[in-house]
Design an enzyme around this catalytic site. Structure first.
Site, PDB file in Angstrom:
ATOM      1  N   SER A 149       8.468 -25.481 -13.349  1.00 23.66           N
ATOM      2  CA  SER A 149       7.724 -25.075 -13.968  1.00 23.66           C
ATOM      3  C   SER A 149       8.165 -23.832 -14.705  1.00 23.66           C
ATOM      4  O   SER A 149       9.300 -23.739 -14.550  1.00 23.66           O
ATOM      5  CB  SER A 149       6.491 -24.100 -13.488  1.00 23.66           C
ATOM      6  OG  SER A 149       5.427 -23.124 -13.503  1.00 23.66           O
ATOM      7  N   TYR A 174       4.284 -18.562  -6.646  1.00 22.58           N
ATOM      8  CA  TYR A 174       3.852 -19.886  -7.539  1.00 22.58           C
ATOM      9  C   TYR A 174       4.921 -20.557  -8.401  1.00 22.58           C
ATOM     10  O   TYR A 174       6.067 -21.011  -7.485  1.00 22.58           O
ATOM     11  CB  TYR A 174       2.515 -20.077  -8.260  1.00 22.58           C
ATOM     12  CG  TYR A 174       3.219 -21.585  -9.100  1.00 22.58           C
ATOM     13  CD1 TYR A 174       2.860 -22.749  -8.512  1.00 22.58           C
ATOM     14  CD2 TYR A 174       3.229 -21.256 -10.509  1.00 22.58           C
ATOM     15  CE1 TYR A 174       3.100 -24.093  -9.594  1.00 22.58           C
ATOM     16  CE2 TYR A 174       3.166 -22.694 -11.301  1.00 22.58           C
ATOM     17  CZ  TYR A 174       3.339 -24.044 -11.096  1.00 22.58           C
ATOM     18  OH  TYR A 174       3.529 -25.564 -11.847  1.00 22.58           O
TER      19      TYR A 174
END
Length: 365
Positions: A149, A174
């Site tokens: 990501s 995350y």
């Protein structure tokens, strides 16, 4: 780089009824003949499962058109070690694309357990299964591709973001789990000579996307007549990447595995790579929202006289968010001849038309 022909390959796609996974599977079924795909997805209720069911139906419709190929859906979680072992033992995947993950920056503050379970334990299970796919002199997995990501860049002030940048300062759990995935993949590539490639996705959008993403959430609120909150007082920049570009890039990367070779010490040089997949053209959030409302009016989701100004509110930055995402996609272009290039207006128009047809199927065009 080792070129892989996807024809007649057994491909495991985890998270296959997620946004990227479903679109990737449909693309493979359309363009690779024959191809054999198995996907595992836990179908969590993190967001509206009707959208996940819709994606699965679209995959099954495409699969029916290609009897020479095969598609199988397994309802399950990649953190289930025994299930992953069984899938690898019985299906014997040659290509693995790990897209199963608990996504979302803000949700990682509210529900951290799900990120450790899916993004750490689940990915560890995939790595272990890839490692043991070579047992007893089996050919094993030819290429592991996995989702990272843009969040790994944290509050990096150097733009555009390069895969050569240090990414040791995550600002959300995350992001920390995604960086951990890259580190674990590197270790397994080094120890067991597993060709692996991580893909740092930049703000993916499009039809049947994730409802927790800003463009989708904004649309939901505007339709209900609620105010939308634009963070950092509108001074956020995002490198929005249309889903078709993400799929094209991922498919190309699947076909180009890092080459296995030994160093001067006779030990494997890790067959490991990481790429950004982003549009290389960040958009100001205020301009993005303006284009979105234009396309929602154009598609008939909002009325022509919609008072947009009274429905927006500029607010401070949220914890875990970053002010800018901006991809340096030069390595992707260098190695695969591809750069995402779908313009924002075109992508949002397709999303708006899908939104109207999905939520208001009886509404005239």
């Amino acid at each position: 780089m080792n070129h892989i022909d996807l024809t007649d390959k057994r491909i495991l796609v985890t998270g296959g009824i997620g946004f990227i996974g479903a679109n990737l599977i449909i693309e493979l079924l359309k363009t690779v003949h024959p191809v054999h795909i198995l996907t595992i997805d836990s179908r969590t209720d993190y967001y509206d499962v009707r959208i996940k069911d819709y994606r699965l139906e679209e995959i099954e419709k495409e699969a029916e058109k290609h009897p020479e190929s095969s598609f199988e859906f397994v309802l399950g979680d990649i953190s289930d070690t025994d299930l992953i072992k069984r899938i690898f033992r019985e299906f014997k995947p040659q290509i693995v694309v790990n897209l199963a993950a608990q996504a979302g920056v803000r949700y990682s503050i509210e529900n951290p357990d799900s990120y450790i379970k899916s993004n750490i334990i689940g990915f560890y299970n995939i790595l272990e299964a890839c490692r043991h796919s070579y047992d007893d002199d089996q050919a094993g997995v030819e290429h592991l591709v996995y989702a990272s990501s843009s969040s790994v860049y944290g509050s990096n002030k150097k733009v555009p973001y390069s895969t050569d940048d240090m990414v040791d300062n995550p600002v959300s759990l995350y992001a920390a789990t995604k960086k951990s995935d890259e580190l674990m993949a590197h270790a397994y590539s080094k120890l067991y000579n597993i060709p692996s490639t991580g893909l740092r996705f930049f703000t993916v959008y499009g039809p049947a996307g994730r409802p927790d993403m800003a463009y989708f959430g904004f649309t939901d609120k505007l339709v209900k007549g609620e105010k939308i909150q634009i963070f950092n007082f509108g001074n956020c920049m995002r490198d929005f990447t249309y889903i078709d570009d993400i799929v094209k890039g991922t498919k190309l990367v699947m076909q180009g595995a890092p080459e296995k070779k030994n160093g001067d010490d006779g030990l494997p040089i890790p067959p490991f790579a990481v790429y950004n997949i982003g549009n290389n053209h960040p958009e100001n959030l205020l301009e993005f929202v303006d284009i979105l409302q234009q396309e929602l009016i154009h598609s008939g989701v909002l009325p022509e006289n919609y008072d947009f100004e009274s429905h927006k509110e500029l607010v401070p930055m949220q914890p875990g968010d970053v002010p800018v995402t901006f991809a340096d996609s030069t390595p992707l272009e260098r190695d695969f001849g591809f750069t995402p290039n779908t313009c924002l207006q075109d992508g949002l128009r397709i999303f708006a038309e899908w939104y109207r047809s999905f939520y208001y199927p009886q509404k005239p065009n």
